[in-house]
Structures are given as structure tokens and as C-alpha cells.
Design an enzyme around this catalytic site. Structure first.
Site, PDB file in Angstrom:
ATOM      1  N   ASP A 138      58.600   4.800  76.064  1.00 55.30           N
ATOM      2  CA  ASP A 138      57.853   4.816  74.662  1.00 55.30           C
ATOM      3  C   ASP A 138      59.007   5.675  73.698  1.00 55.30           C
ATOM      4  O   ASP A 138      59.757   6.278  74.446  1.00 55.30           O
ATOM      5  CB  ASP A 138      56.708   5.698  74.860  1.00 55.30           C
ATOM      6  N   LEU A 139      59.343   5.600  72.822  1.00 57.58           N
ATOM      7  CA  LEU A 139      59.841   6.450  71.915  1.00 57.58           C
ATOM      8  C   LEU A 139      59.301   7.817  71.405  1.00 57.58           C
ATOM      9  O   LEU A 139      59.898   8.857  72.046  1.00 57.58           O
ATOM     10  CB  LEU A 139      60.297   5.502  70.521  1.00 57.58           C
ATOM     11  N   ASP A 140      58.557   7.799  70.493  1.00 56.20           N
ATOM     12  CA  ASP A 140      58.027   9.018  69.917  1.00 56.20           C
ATOM     13  C   ASP A 140      57.193   9.721  70.975  1.00 56.20           C
ATOM     14  O   ASP A 140      56.292   9.500  71.733  1.00 56.20           O
ATOM     15  CB  ASP A 140      56.760   8.800  68.929  1.00 56.20           C
ATOM     16  N   THR A 151      59.661  13.031  67.802  1.00 59.86           N
ATOM     17  CA  THR A 151      59.452  12.600  66.476  1.00 59.86           C
ATOM     18  C   THR A 151      57.908  12.770  66.164  1.00 59.86           C
ATOM     19  O   THR A 151      57.456  12.603  65.196  1.00 59.86           O
ATOM     20  CB  THR A 151      59.877  10.898  66.157  1.00 59.86           C
ATOM     21  N   LYS A 161      48.658   9.766  68.929  1.00 63.39           N
ATOM     22  CA  LYS A 161      49.658   9.377  69.637  1.00 63.39           C
ATOM     23  C   LYS A 161      49.870   7.897  70.041  1.00 63.39           C
ATOM     24  O   LYS A 161      48.762   7.529  70.563  1.00 63.39           O
ATOM     25  CB  LYS A 161      50.078  10.373  70.548  1.00 63.39           C
ATOM     26  N   GLY A 162      50.865   7.435  69.889  1.00 64.57           N
ATOM     27  CA  GLY A 162      51.018   5.871  70.348  1.00 64.57           C
ATOM     28  C   GLY A 162      50.150   4.703  69.743  1.00 64.57           C
ATOM     29  O   GLY A 162      50.533   3.648  69.854  1.00 64.57           O
ATOM     30  N   ARG A 171      50.231   2.484  62.830  1.00 66.04           N
ATOM     31  CA  ARG A 171      50.113   3.267  61.476  1.00 66.04           C
ATOM     32  C   ARG A 171      48.583   3.282  60.899  1.00 66.04           C
ATOM     33  O   ARG A 171      48.052   4.062  60.514  1.00 66.04           O
ATOM     34  CB  ARG A 171      51.162   2.966  60.428  1.00 66.04           C
ATOM     35  N   SER A 188      57.902   0.664  71.764  1.00 65.76           N
ATOM     36  CA  SER A 188      57.554   1.700  70.706  1.00 65.76           C
ATOM     37  C   SER A 188      56.429   0.923  69.717  1.00 65.76           C
ATOM     38  O   SER A 188      57.018  -0.063  69.304  1.00 65.76           O
ATOM     39  CB  SER A 188      58.641   2.234  70.263  1.00 65.76           C
ATOM     40  N   ALA A 189      55.433   1.637  69.444  1.00 66.10           N
ATOM     41  CA  ALA A 189      54.590   1.128  68.544  1.00 66.10           C
ATOM     42  C   ALA A 189      55.324   1.317  67.057  1.00 66.10           C
ATOM     43  O   ALA A 189      54.840   0.643  66.104  1.00 66.10           O
ATOM     44  CB  ALA A 189      53.295   1.738  68.563  1.00 66.10           C
ATOM     45  N   SER A 190      56.365   2.201  66.711  1.00 65.91           N
ATOM     46  CA  SER A 190      56.699   2.379  65.629  1.00 65.91           C
ATOM     47  C   SER A 190      57.664   1.376  65.025  1.00 65.91           C
ATOM     48  O   SER A 190      58.474   0.990  65.822  1.00 65.91           O
ATOM     49  CB  SER A 190      57.711   3.838  65.686  1.00 65.91           C
ATOM     50  N   LYS A 215      49.137  -0.609  70.797  1.00 60.93           N
ATOM     51  CA  LYS A 215      48.691   0.050  72.246  1.00 60.93           C
ATOM     52  C   LYS A 215      47.203   0.617  71.813  1.00 60.93           C
ATOM     53  O   LYS A 215      47.218   0.785  70.655  1.00 60.93           O
ATOM     54  CB  LYS A 215      49.577   1.422  72.452  1.00 60.93           C
ATOM     55  N   GLU A 246      55.516   7.257  79.281  1.00 60.33           N
ATOM     56  CA  GLU A 246      54.623   7.292  77.975  1.00 60.33           C
ATOM     57  C   GLU A 246      54.109   8.825  77.802  1.00 60.33           C
ATOM     58  O   GLU A 246      53.888   9.587  79.006  1.00 60.33           O
ATOM     59  CB  GLU A 246      53.350   6.549  78.154  1.00 60.33           C
ATOM     60  N   ASP A 247      53.961   9.355  76.633  1.00 59.72           N
ATOM     61  CA  ASP A 247      53.276  10.550  76.396  1.00 59.72           C
ATOM     62  C   ASP A 247      51.822  10.509  75.721  1.00 59.72           C
ATOM     63  O   ASP A 247      51.238  11.359  75.535  1.00 59.72           O
ATOM     64  CB  ASP A 247      54.013  11.411  75.587  1.00 59.72           C
TER      65      ASP A 247
HETATM   66  C1  BG6 Z   1      53.809   5.433  67.782  1.00 58.13           C
HETATM   67  C2  BG6 Z   1      53.394   6.960  67.341  1.00 58.13           C
HETATM   68  O1  BG6 Z   1      55.160   5.568  68.471  1.00 58.13           O
HETATM   69  O2  BG6 Z   1      54.269   5.163  66.420  1.00 58.13           O
HETATM   70  C3  BG6 Z   1      52.486   6.912  66.264  1.00 58.13           C
HETATM   71  O3  BG6 Z   1      53.087   7.567  68.568  1.00 58.13           O
HETATM   72  C4  BG6 Z   1      53.030   6.106  65.050  1.00 58.13           C
HETATM   73  O4  BG6 Z   1      51.990   8.317  66.017  1.00 58.13           O
HETATM   74  C5  BG6 Z   1      53.034   4.907  65.685  1.00 58.13           C
HETATM   75  O5  BG6 Z   1      51.601   6.232  64.196  1.00 58.13           O
HETATM   76  C6  BG6 Z   1      53.673   4.122  64.457  1.00 58.13           C
HETATM   77  O6  BG6 Z   1      54.679   4.434  63.808  1.00 58.13           O
HETATM   78  P1  BG6 Z   1      55.019   3.820  62.342  1.00 58.13           P
HETATM   79  O7  BG6 Z   1      56.549   4.737  62.210  1.00 58.13           O
HETATM   80  O8  BG6 Z   1      55.289   2.308  62.385  1.00 58.13           O
HETATM   81  O9  BG6 Z   1      54.280   4.205  61.204  1.00 58.13           O
HETATM   82 MG    MG Z   2      54.550   8.378  72.262  1.00 60.90          MG
END
Ligand code: BG6
Ligand code: MG
Length: 209
Positions: free
Chosen positions: A7-9, A15, A43-44, A47, A113-115, A144, A168-169
Site C-alpha cells: 500500500d502507499l499512503d 501522506t 484510510k485505504g 476519494r 494503492s487506492a490513490s 478497497k 497495509e496500514d
Molecule cells: C488511499 C488513502 O491510499 O487513497 C485514502 O489511504 C485516500 O485516504 C485514497 O482517500 C484515495 O486517494 P486519492 O489521492 O485518489 O484521493
Molecule cells: Mg494506507
């Protein structure tokens, strides 16, 4: 085990605190305080799901889809501004060493990563070259706890899910790893991450695994 999917964040980089601060700023503008105690739920998760949780905490209902899009984009703008200067100094302790040890030991390395900013952040950290595959929020439709982000990384790595370990956190991320048939290591509080196969208190402790 043949691959490790990170996982990233909150695992590779710190972050998670910027996501929190950006949501907090949005909440302030909407007239309520988004407290740290509610942050674990964000977390995870994606958005849009995060926005729904924030609005629920603030007791705000009846928001149109269009307005939700605007609010999520506003939060993302704050987040991107906060991470614009991010660099290697924010890589979490032990992670660079852990990745290089595991690569030497023959593991394939993936990001799950979900981000939507996941790939860009890895570039800024100078870590992108260490990853065999990078799957972020731009490449998946389901967030996730759905396992898609991890199963996609496994597929691209060419490794069966049963031979992947996820780090994962977030509770949602542990659920995703389990749903994908993977082993998982939780980084953080044992009571929150209790479904993981192993829980370590912080990223530095990964070095003793
Ligand atoms: C996850 C974070 O990695 O990404 C979440 O833990 C975040 O907090 C999600 O909402 C989505 O990220 P982004 O950058 O696409 O808004
Ligand atoms: Mg995370």
C-alpha cells in the site's frame, strides 16, 4: 511467497496525514471540525467514499452528486498542494532498506494503492524504479475493501495471489488482501489490524521480519 505488494499512503510514505489535513480543511469550510478520531475510517478507501464518510461525520445530508464531485475535487486540490513538495525525506523509516533487501532476496515488488496520485508520488520519492508494477487508483474501478487493486498487481506481476504478501496500514486494505486470497502484514495498531497474519507497530519493524 514470491511477491510483496505495498500500500502507499501510510506504508511507503507519510501522506496519510496530508489526506487527513485536506479533509479537515474541507470540513472546516463546511462548518464542522473533522477530528483525528474519525480519520481511521478514511484510510485505504476511495476519494468519493472518504467524502461520504466526512459528510456523515458532519451530519450533512442531501448533497447532490454534482456537489459531491465539486467537494471531492476541492479536497484533492488541497491535497495536491500539500504534497507538491514531497520528497525522499517523507519515505517512512526502513522502507527503502526493506524494499532493497526483498528485491535482493528475489521477491517481485508491486504497488497497490487506492490513490489516483499513487504513481506520481512514487516518482517524486524516487522509488518508482524499485517497483516491478505500479497499480494505483487510475487503474481500478473498485476500491478497497474490494481486492481488485491487489489482484490486478498480482496479475501484472505474473504471480498467483496465494504467493503474494500485502503490506497495509488500513483495515479496509487488510480486508482487501484477505478477499484476494493473499497473506498480509499490518503496520500499526493491533486492535485495528487484527485480521492481518502479522502486525508490526511501525514500518521500521518490517526490517526484523
Ligand atoms: C488511499 C488513502 O491510499 O487513497 C485514502 O489511504 C485516500 O485516504 C485514497 O482517500 C484515495 O486517494 P486519492 O489521492 O485518489 O484521493
Ligand atoms: Mg494506507
Amino acid at each position: 511467497m514470491k511477491a510483496i505488494i505495498f500500500d502507499l499512503d501510510g506504508v511507503v510514505v507519510d501522506t496519510a496525514k496530508y489526506h487527513y489535513l485536506a479533509w479537515r480543511k474541507l470540513a472546516q469550510e463546511l462548518g464542522f471540525t473533522f477530528e483525528k478520531m474519525h480519520n481511521e475510517r478514511l484510510k485505504g478507501v476511495s476519494r468519493m467514499r472518504s467524502l461520504e464518510i466526512v459528510l456523515e461525520v458532519g451530519g450533512i445530508t442531501g448533497v447532490s452528486e454534482e456537489k459531491k464531485q465539486e467537494l471531492a475535487e476541492r479536497k484533492n486540490g488541497y491535497y495536491l498542494e500539500m504534497i507538491s513538495g514531497i520528497n525522499q525525506s517523507e519515505i517512512l523509516p526502513g522502507i527503502t532498506e526493506f524494499i532493497s533487501r526483498k528485491k535482493k532476496a528475489g521477491y517481485k515488488i508491486g504497488l497497490g494503492s487506492a490513490s489516483k496520485s499513487g504513481g506520481m508520488i512514487l516518482e517524486k520519492l524516487g522509488l518508482a524504479g524499485q517497483f516491478d508494477v505500479i497499480v494505483d487508483g487510475n487503474l481500478v474501478e473498485r476500491a478497497k475493501p474490494d481486492p481488485q487493486v491487489f489482484t490486478k498487481a498480482a496479475e501484472l506481476l505474473g504471480v498467483p495471489c496465494s504467493q503474494c504478501i500485502v503490506i497495509e496500514d488500513a483495515a479496509a486494505g487488510i480486508d482487501a488482501a484477505i478477499a484476494g486470497g493473499m497473506k498480509c502484514i499490518g503496520v500499526g495498531a493491533r486492535d485495528i489490524l487484527k485480521k492481518a497474519d502479522i502486525v508490526v507497530p511501525d514500518t521500521e519493524a518490517l526490517l526484523s521480519i
